[in-house]
Design a protein around this motif. Structure first.
Motif, mmCIF file in Angstrom:
data_model
loop_
_atom_site.group_PDB
_atom_site.id
_atom_site.type_symbol
_atom_site.label_atom_id
_atom_site.label_comp_id
_atom_site.label_asym_id
_atom_site.label_seq_id
_atom_site.Cartn_x
_atom_site.Cartn_y
_atom_site.Cartn_z
ATOM 1 N N ASP A 43 0.908 -1.139 0.061
ATOM 2 C CA ASP A 43 0.049 0.046 0.084
ATOM 3 C C ASP A 43 0.796 1.146 0.217
ATOM 4 O OD1 ASP A 43 -2.322 1.575 0.199
ATOM 5 O OD2 ASP A 43 -2.011 1.648 2.412
ATOM 6 N N ILE A 44 0.835 2.172 -0.751
ATOM 7 C CA ILE A 44 1.385 3.268 -0.991
ATOM 8 C C ILE A 44 0.473 4.409 -1.083
ATOM 9 C CG2 ILE A 44 3.069 4.560 -2.182
ATOM 10 C CD1 ILE A 44 4.791 2.271 -2.745
ATOM 11 N N GLN A 45 0.470 5.301 -0.116
ATOM 12 C CA GLN A 45 -0.589 6.257 -0.338
ATOM 13 C C GLN A 45 0.093 7.544 -1.064
ATOM 14 O OE1 GLN A 45 -3.976 6.375 0.928
ATOM 15 N NE2 GLN A 45 -3.443 4.137 1.130
ATOM 16 N N PRO A 46 -0.865 8.485 -1.780
ATOM 17 C CA PRO A 46 -0.211 9.621 -2.503
ATOM 18 C C PRO A 46 0.503 10.455 -1.360
ATOM 19 C CG PRO A 46 -2.836 9.369 -2.776
ATOM 20 C CD PRO A 46 -2.008 8.555 -1.627
ATOM 21 N N CYS A 47 1.301 11.430 -2.018
ATOM 22 C CA CYS A 47 1.942 12.633 -1.205
ATOM 23 C C CYS A 47 1.062 13.325 -0.931
ATOM 24 C CB CYS A 47 3.292 12.990 -2.054
ATOM 25 S SG CYS A 47 4.004 14.125 -1.293
ATOM 26 N N ARG A 48 1.174 13.868 0.450
ATOM 27 C CA ARG A 48 0.472 15.036 0.928
ATOM 28 C C ARG A 48 1.087 16.317 0.706
ATOM 29 N NH1 ARG A 48 -1.431 12.092 6.725
ATOM 30 N NH2 ARG A 48 -1.775 10.137 5.791
ATOM 31 N N ALA A 49 2.269 16.311 0.295
ATOM 32 C CA ALA A 49 3.066 17.505 -0.191
ATOM 33 C C ALA A 49 2.823 18.505 1.196
ATOM 34 C CB ALA A 49 2.241 18.255 -1.259
ATOM 35 N N PHE A 97 4.640 6.101 -5.831
ATOM 36 C CA PHE A 97 5.774 6.072 -5.249
ATOM 37 C C PHE A 97 7.055 7.402 -5.902
ATOM 38 C CE2 PHE A 97 10.106 4.312 -5.945
ATOM 39 C CZ PHE A 97 10.509 3.943 -4.779
ATOM 40 N N LEU A 98 6.715 7.580 -7.175
ATOM 41 C CA LEU A 98 7.369 8.644 -7.691
ATOM 42 C C LEU A 98 7.407 9.918 -6.851
ATOM 43 C CD1 LEU A 98 7.700 7.708 -11.454
ATOM 44 C CD2 LEU A 98 9.249 7.234 -9.734
ATOM 45 N N ASP A 99 6.046 10.171 -6.758
ATOM 46 C CA ASP A 99 5.664 11.499 -6.127
ATOM 47 C C ASP A 99 6.077 11.695 -4.666
ATOM 48 O OD1 ASP A 99 4.188 12.370 -8.428
ATOM 49 O OD2 ASP A 99 2.359 11.847 -7.826
ATOM 50 N N ARG A 100 5.993 10.761 -4.015
ATOM 51 C CA ARG A 100 6.660 10.807 -2.384
ATOM 52 C C ARG A 100 7.893 10.858 -2.641
ATOM 53 N NH1 ARG A 100 2.897 7.095 1.311
ATOM 54 N NH2 ARG A 100 4.278 7.461 2.899
ATOM 55 N N GLY A 101 8.552 9.803 -3.456
ATOM 56 C CA GLY A 101 10.062 9.890 -3.221
ATOM 57 C C GLY A 101 10.653 11.179 -3.930
ATOM 58 N N GLY A 102 9.881 11.607 -4.961
ATOM 59 C CA GLY A 102 10.409 12.589 -5.350
ATOM 60 C C GLY A 102 10.475 14.033 -4.284
ATOM 61 N N MET A 135 9.548 8.279 -15.399
ATOM 62 C CA MET A 135 10.355 7.322 -14.675
ATOM 63 C C MET A 135 11.855 8.094 -14.722
ATOM 64 S SD MET A 135 8.920 3.678 -14.776
ATOM 65 C CE MET A 135 8.824 3.341 -16.389
ATOM 66 N N ASN A 136 12.481 8.326 -16.175
ATOM 67 C CA ASN A 136 13.611 8.877 -16.242
ATOM 68 C C ASN A 136 13.733 10.358 -15.499
ATOM 69 O OD1 ASN A 136 14.992 6.647 -17.523
ATOM 70 N ND2 ASN A 136 14.424 7.570 -19.233
ATOM 71 N N HIS A 137 12.659 11.073 -15.684
ATOM 72 C CA HIS A 137 12.657 12.244 -14.899
ATOM 73 C C HIS A 137 12.804 12.384 -13.577
ATOM 74 C CE1 HIS A 137 11.635 14.324 -18.751
ATOM 75 N NE2 HIS A 137 12.125 15.476 -18.450
ATOM 76 N N PHE A 138 12.196 11.355 -12.948
ATOM 77 C CA PHE A 138 12.392 11.171 -11.351
ATOM 78 C C PHE A 138 13.859 10.860 -11.164
ATOM 79 C CE2 PHE A 138 13.334 8.001 -8.221
ATOM 80 C CZ PHE A 138 12.574 8.846 -6.996
ATOM 81 N N MET A 139 14.480 10.155 -11.834
ATOM 82 C CA MET A 139 16.130 9.814 -11.543
ATOM 83 C C MET A 139 16.841 10.977 -11.996
ATOM 84 S SD MET A 139 16.188 5.871 -12.558
ATOM 85 C CE MET A 139 15.424 5.779 -14.114
ATOM 86 N N LEU A 140 16.530 11.552 -13.114
ATOM 87 C CA LEU A 140 17.508 12.641 -13.704
ATOM 88 C C LEU A 140 17.439 13.929 -12.567
ATOM 89 C CD1 LEU A 140 16.574 12.693 -17.278
ATOM 90 C CD2 LEU A 140 19.073 12.190 -16.292
#
Length: 189
Positions: A43-49, A97-102, A135-140
């Protein structure tokens, strides 16, 4: 050396897992340890910012599986992000996952700096470039070293296992694994 693959598909043993495991086969040949994390099980909830993660090195909300997965990728040498294409982009699990990790990395710079990364997508018809780009933009944007191959890192197939019929796409995945191996070896990770 270790590489973690993040499978953003709802199908744990579907086309996205097949293509990530194809890249893993090349890494394993070189003695690089691999681990596949299936977001379908988590379970991965959206980012709350809320930006409360600043200075903590991880999200402050511990009620789902994000923090465990994120702490594991911080400790690894390489990351493969994989997603099927849903509605012309990454799956909602991968996007969360990308939003929270970002946000965690943006408020805690350097957490993923100089890690090796690659993105792969399982595609039925269209949207593959958008998914890879997401996905690449997350990493870059997180100062990672993004690895490419001889063509875009996507493989075509609709039903589970169909990607195995895309000879060019599967050859591209093997080449991607060889390229990751080469760069990781040269960097002595």
């Amino acid at each position: 050396m270790k590489v973690i693959g993040i499978n953003g598909s709802s199908h744990k043993e579907g086309n996205t897992a097949i293509i990530i495991n194809t890249v893993f086969e090349e890494l394993n040949k070189a003695g690089i340890e691999t681990e596949l994390i299936q977001l379908a099980d988590i379970d991965i909830q959206p980012c709350r910012a809320c930006l409360a993660c600043k200075g903590h090195g991880n999200c402050v909300f511990k009620g789902d599986g994000f923090c465990d997965v994120f702490s594991r990728i911080v400790e690894t040498d390489g990351i493969i992000l994989g997603s099927p294409v849903y509605s012309a982009d990454v799956s909602s699990k991968m996007k969360a996952f990308l939003d929270r990790g970002g946000v965690v990395v943006a408020t805690n710079p350097g957490l993923l700096k100089h890690k090796i990364g690659a993105s792969v997508a399982a595609v039925r018809r269209a949207g593959g470039m958008t998914a890879i780009d997401t996905m690449n933009h997350f990493m870059l944007n997180k100062e990672m070293i993004v690895i490419g191959s001889t063509y875009w890192n996507m493989v075509y197939g609709k039903d589970i296992g169909d990607v195995l019929k895309d000879d060019e796409g599967m050859a591209n995945m093997r080449n991607l694994g060889q390229n990751m191996t080469s760069i990781m070896s040269k960097l002595n990770l």
